[in-house]
Design an enzyme around this catalytic site. Structure first.
Site, PDB file in Angstrom:
ATOM      1  N   TYR A  50       0.843  -0.794   0.019  1.00  0.00           N
ATOM      2  CA  TYR A  50      -0.106  -0.018  -0.074  1.00  0.00           C
ATOM      3  C   TYR A  50       0.941   1.185  -0.128  1.00  0.00           C
ATOM      4  CZ  TYR A  50      -3.895  -3.226   1.488  1.00  0.00           C
ATOM      5  OH  TYR A  50      -4.518  -4.274   1.528  1.00  0.00           O
ATOM      6  N   ASN A 167      -5.874 -14.448   0.723  1.00  0.00           N
ATOM      7  CA  ASN A 167      -5.744 -15.318  -1.418  1.00  0.00           C
ATOM      8  C   ASN A 167      -5.826 -15.682  -1.274  1.00  0.00           C
ATOM      9  OD1 ASN A 167      -7.420 -12.049  -2.461  1.00  0.00           O
ATOM     10  ND2 ASN A 167      -5.279 -11.331  -1.920  1.00  0.00           N
ATOM     11  N   VAL A 223     -13.364   0.780  -8.875  1.00  0.00           N
ATOM     12  CA  VAL A 223     -14.188   1.862  -9.828  1.00  0.00           C
ATOM     13  C   VAL A 223     -12.718   2.656 -10.432  1.00  0.00           C
ATOM     14  CG1 VAL A 223     -15.897   3.882 -11.161  1.00  0.00           C
ATOM     15  CG2 VAL A 223     -16.444   1.954  -9.839  1.00  0.00           C
ATOM     16  N   SER A 272     -12.999   5.611   5.254  1.00  0.00           N
ATOM     17  CA  SER A 272     -13.417   6.595   5.305  1.00  0.00           C
ATOM     18  C   SER A 272     -13.119   7.494   5.824  1.00  0.00           C
ATOM     19  CB  SER A 272     -15.360   6.359   5.349  1.00  0.00           C
ATOM     20  OG  SER A 272     -15.401   8.164   5.010  1.00  0.00           O
ATOM     21  N   PRO A 275     -16.460  11.490   8.875  1.00  0.00           N
ATOM     22  CA  PRO A 275     -16.364  11.345  10.358  1.00  0.00           C
ATOM     23  C   PRO A 275     -17.926  10.852  10.051  1.00  0.00           C
ATOM     24  CG  PRO A 275     -15.927  13.665  10.005  1.00  0.00           C
ATOM     25  CD  PRO A 275     -16.340  13.280   8.849  1.00  0.00           C
TER      26      PRO A 275
END
Length: 321
Positions: A50, A167, A223, A272, A275
């Site tokens: 990441y 995985n 997406v 996210s 908040p």
């Protein structure tokens, strides 16, 4: 707000809801982690691949320095990347990742993919991605058994409290369990109503291996990667089945999708920066879906996998600077 935990076969408790670090922007990562901790998150799911573990560690350090949490309150997860599967590469890269986080140990360290790639020196390129130093897809001869033996030594040396896999198929799990001295504590898989993998989940849980779902919202996560299937697949948030159940319970579609997993003792790792959504994503354990609702959500299965490790886009040569 805090969430219930599931007991791992290693004896440790793992929160059922965490914060995933995949695609979290480096510029905002430290603040996102900090605010997520303030909101009540305790599990953070990171990885070498990441590329944001240094920033994540800064967010954790800030929260600890301000007395919001103690280190032992947190459950920090990271992953062994494919380029470090050779037995003698596992401990050094784990120590590097711990240093990036500013930690002494990981609560859980996971084999990211059952794919061994040729070693890439971190000084040459980090994270290494899918290609070798020669800018090609090149495999290592390391077996899963060799890698797992090195993973077990991380537990012996107290660099990781628990170890797991991601995985993996049921067949690979069956093979691993034949020789594992320390059994995998968790299996992390792509899991959403379009890819339920019910037999794999059932097998893992029967073997005492906790399951964590990633990409709980299905195509939404992919997406922005411009995947054709993700663009062409109806969004789960807009699906009439999901919307109808959400309306009935006074919850959001996201909460329904997460509760569909947690009610079956499958951990989730959404993220996210909002908040309100941070709080909503934590609120996915204190209420129940009806059995018929779980079944109808599961019936949406298409065996549609979005995370294809050998997708052509991942194997494109890295352009020269």
């Amino acid at each position: 707000m805090t969430t219930p935990s599931t007991k791992l076969n290693s004896g440790y408790d793992m929160p059922l809801v965490g914060f995933g670090l995949w695609k979290v922007n480096n510029e905002t990562c430290a603040d996102q982690i900090y605010h997520a901790i303030k909101a009540g998150y305790r599990l953070f799911d990171g990885a070498c691949d990441y590329g944001n573990e240094v920033e994540a560690g800064k967010g954790v350090a800030r929260a600890i320095q301000e007395g919001i949490v103690k280190r032992e309150d947190l459950f920090i997860v990271s992953k062994l990347w494919n380029s470090f599967h050779d037995g003698d590469r596992v401990e050094p890269i784990c120590r590097k990742q711990l240093a990036d986080w500013g930690l002494d140990y990981f609560d859980l360290f996971i084999v990211h993919f059952p794919i061994a790639l040729k070693y890439v020196d971190p000084a040459v390129r980090y994270p290494p991605g899918w290609l070798s130093e020669n800018n090609k897809l090149e495999f290592s001869n390391a077996s899963i058994q060799e890698t797992w033996t090195a993973m077990e030594s991380l537990v012996d040396k107290k660099l990781a409290r628990s170890i797991g896999v991601s995985n993996f198929s049921a067949q690979l799990l069956m093979d691993l369990l034949r020789y594992a001295r320390i059994r995998p504590a968790t299996l992390q898989i792509e899991h959403h109503p379009y890819l339920t993998q019910e037999r794999l989940v059932t097998y893992a849980q029967k073997e005492g291996i906790a399951v964590t779902a990633y990409s709980s919202f299905g195509p939404l996560s992919f997406v922005e990667l411009d995947l054709k299937d993700a663009h062409e697949t109806p969004k789960l948030f807009d699906h009439d089945v999901i919307k109808g159940i959400a309306q009935k319970h006074g919850k959001t579609p996201a909460q329904v999708l997460l509760r569909w997993a947690t009610q079956r003792n499958i951990a989730v790792i959404p993220k996210s920066n909002d908040p309100t959504r941070l709080a909503q994503n934590l609120d996915v354990t204190g209420w129940d879906l009806e059995t018929s609702e779980i079944e109808v959500i599961s019936s949406l299965n298409r065996n549609l996998r979005f995370n294809d490790p050998l997708a052509p886009s991942r194997l494109d040569p890295i352009p020269d600077d």
